[in-house]
Design a protein around this motif. Structure first.
Motif, short mmCIF file in Angstrom:
data_model
loop_
_atom_site.label_atom_id
_atom_site.label_comp_id
_atom_site.label_asym_id
_atom_site.label_seq_id
_atom_site.Cartn_x
_atom_site.Cartn_y
_atom_site.Cartn_z
N GLU A 62 0.84 -1.20 0.00
CA GLU A 62 0.00 0.00 0.00
C GLU A 62 0.88 1.26 0.00
O GLU A 62 0.58 2.23 -0.69
N LEU A 63 1.94 1.24 0.78
CA LEU A 63 2.86 2.38 0.82
C LEU A 63 3.56 2.55 -0.52
O LEU A 63 3.79 3.68 -0.96
N GLU A 64 3.88 1.44 -1.15
CA GLU A 64 4.53 1.52 -2.47
C GLU A 64 3.55 2.05 -3.50
O GLU A 64 3.92 2.87 -4.35
N SER A 65 2.30 1.64 -3.42
CA SER A 65 1.27 2.16 -4.34
C SER A 65 1.09 3.66 -4.17
O SER A 65 0.78 4.37 -5.12
N ALA A 66 1.28 4.15 -2.96
CA ALA A 66 1.16 5.58 -2.67
C ALA A 66 2.45 6.33 -2.98
O ALA A 66 2.55 7.52 -2.71
N ALA A 67 3.45 5.63 -3.52
CA ALA A 67 4.75 6.20 -3.90
C ALA A 67 5.51 6.76 -2.70
O ALA A 67 6.29 7.69 -2.83
N LEU A 68 5.28 6.17 -1.52
CA LEU A 68 6.02 6.60 -0.33
C LEU A 68 7.28 5.78 -0.11
O LEU A 68 8.22 6.24 0.55
N ILE A 69 7.28 4.55 -0.63
CA ILE A 69 8.46 3.69 -0.51
C ILE A 69 8.73 3.03 -1.85
O ILE A 69 7.86 2.99 -2.73
N ARG A 78 13.11 1.12 0.67
CA ARG A 78 13.61 2.43 1.08
C ARG A 78 12.55 3.50 0.92
O ARG A 78 11.63 3.36 0.11
N VAL A 79 12.70 4.56 1.68
CA VAL A 79 11.78 5.69 1.60
C VAL A 79 11.99 6.39 0.26
O VAL A 79 13.12 6.71 -0.10
N ALA A 80 10.91 6.60 -0.45
CA ALA A 80 10.97 7.27 -1.75
C ALA A 80 11.01 8.78 -1.55
O ALA A 80 10.59 9.29 -0.51
N PRO A 81 11.47 9.50 -2.56
CA PRO A 81 11.41 10.96 -2.47
C PRO A 81 9.95 11.41 -2.40
O PRO A 81 9.10 10.88 -3.12
N LEU A 82 9.68 12.34 -1.52
CA LEU A 82 8.31 12.85 -1.42
C LEU A 82 8.03 13.75 -2.61
O LEU A 82 8.90 14.50 -3.05
N PRO A 83 6.82 13.68 -3.14
CA PRO A 83 6.49 14.55 -4.27
C PRO A 83 6.50 16.01 -3.82
O PRO A 83 6.24 16.32 -2.67
N ALA A 84 6.81 16.88 -4.77
CA ALA A 84 6.80 18.32 -4.46
C ALA A 84 5.38 18.73 -4.12
O ALA A 84 4.42 18.27 -4.74
N PRO A 85 5.21 19.60 -3.14
CA PRO A 85 3.86 20.04 -2.80
C PRO A 85 3.23 20.79 -3.97
O PRO A 85 3.90 21.52 -4.69
N VAL A 86 1.94 20.57 -4.13
CA VAL A 86 1.20 21.26 -5.18
C VAL A 86 0.96 22.69 -4.73
O VAL A 86 0.40 22.90 -3.65
N PRO A 87 1.40 23.66 -5.53
CA PRO A 87 1.22 25.05 -5.09
C PRO A 87 -0.25 25.43 -5.06
O PRO A 87 -1.03 25.01 -5.92
N ARG A 88 -0.62 26.19 -4.06
CA ARG A 88 -2.00 26.69 -3.97
C ARG A 88 -2.16 27.80 -4.99
O ARG A 88 -1.26 28.59 -5.20
N PRO A 89 -3.33 27.86 -5.61
CA PRO A 89 -3.53 28.91 -6.61
C PRO A 89 -3.57 30.29 -5.96
O PRO A 89 -4.09 30.45 -4.87
N GLY A 90 -3.00 31.25 -6.66
CA GLY A 90 -3.06 32.63 -6.20
C GLY A 90 -4.43 33.19 -6.57
O GLY A 90 -5.24 32.53 -7.23
#
Length: 125
Positions: A62-69, A78-90
Motif C-alpha cells: 500500500e505504501l509503495e502504491s502511494a509512492a512513499l516507498i 527504502r523511503v521514496a522521495p516525497l512529491p513536491a507540494p502542489v502550489p496553492r492557486p493565487g
C-alpha cells in the motif's frame, strides 16, 4: 535502518495492515525516516509486532502504491522521495477560471441567473 516505533493495537477495529500503513505513512511524510533510508524487512516488524509477515507485506504494498516507498530486489525497501507540494492557486487563477466559465456559458446562451445558480450548486456539492 529505521527503527521508528510502529505498533499494532489488536483491540482496534482497524485492520493491522492499515495500522502499520498509516503509522509508516505518517512517519515518512514527516521525514522520519528520511528519503533513501532503508525500512525494516517484512519479517522484522512482523516478529516484533505479532502480525504475520503477509500483513506487513500488504502495508508495504500500500505504501509503495502511494509512492512513499520503493522496493528493489537486493536493495531492500527504502523511503521514496516525497512529491513536491502542489502550489496553492493565487487569487488570479480562480478569477481567470471564472472569466473563462462565464465566457463559455454566455456563448451557449446562459443567463446570469443560470450562471449564478450553477456556481452555487457546484459549491454545495
Amino acid at each position: 535502518m529505521s527503527g521508528a516505533a510502529v505498533g499494532v493495537d489488536t483491540t482496534s477495529p482497524v485492520p493491522p495492515y492499515e495500522q502499520i500503513r498509516a503509522q509508516r505513512a505518517a512517519l515518512i511524510t514527516t521525514g522520519r525516516p528520511a528519503e533513501g533510508e532503508r525500512l525494516p524487512t517484512v519479517r522484522q516488524p512482523a516478529a516484533g509486532l505479532g502480525p504475520a509477515a503477509g500483513t506487513v507485506a500488504r502495508a508495504y504494498r500500500e505504501l509503495e502504491s502511494a509512492a512513499l516507498i520503493r522496493t528493489r530486489r537486493g536493495g531492500g525497501t527504502r523511503v521514496a522521495p516525497l512529491p513536491a507540494p502542489v502550489p496553492r492557486p493565487g487569487p488570479a487563477e480562480p478569477a481567470a477560471l471564472a472569466r473563462r466559465f462565464v465566457a463559455e456559458a454566455r456563448a451557449l446562451g446562459a443567463a446570469e441567473r443560470e450562471l449564478l445558480e450553477a456556481v452555487r450548486g457546484a459549491l454545495r456539492e
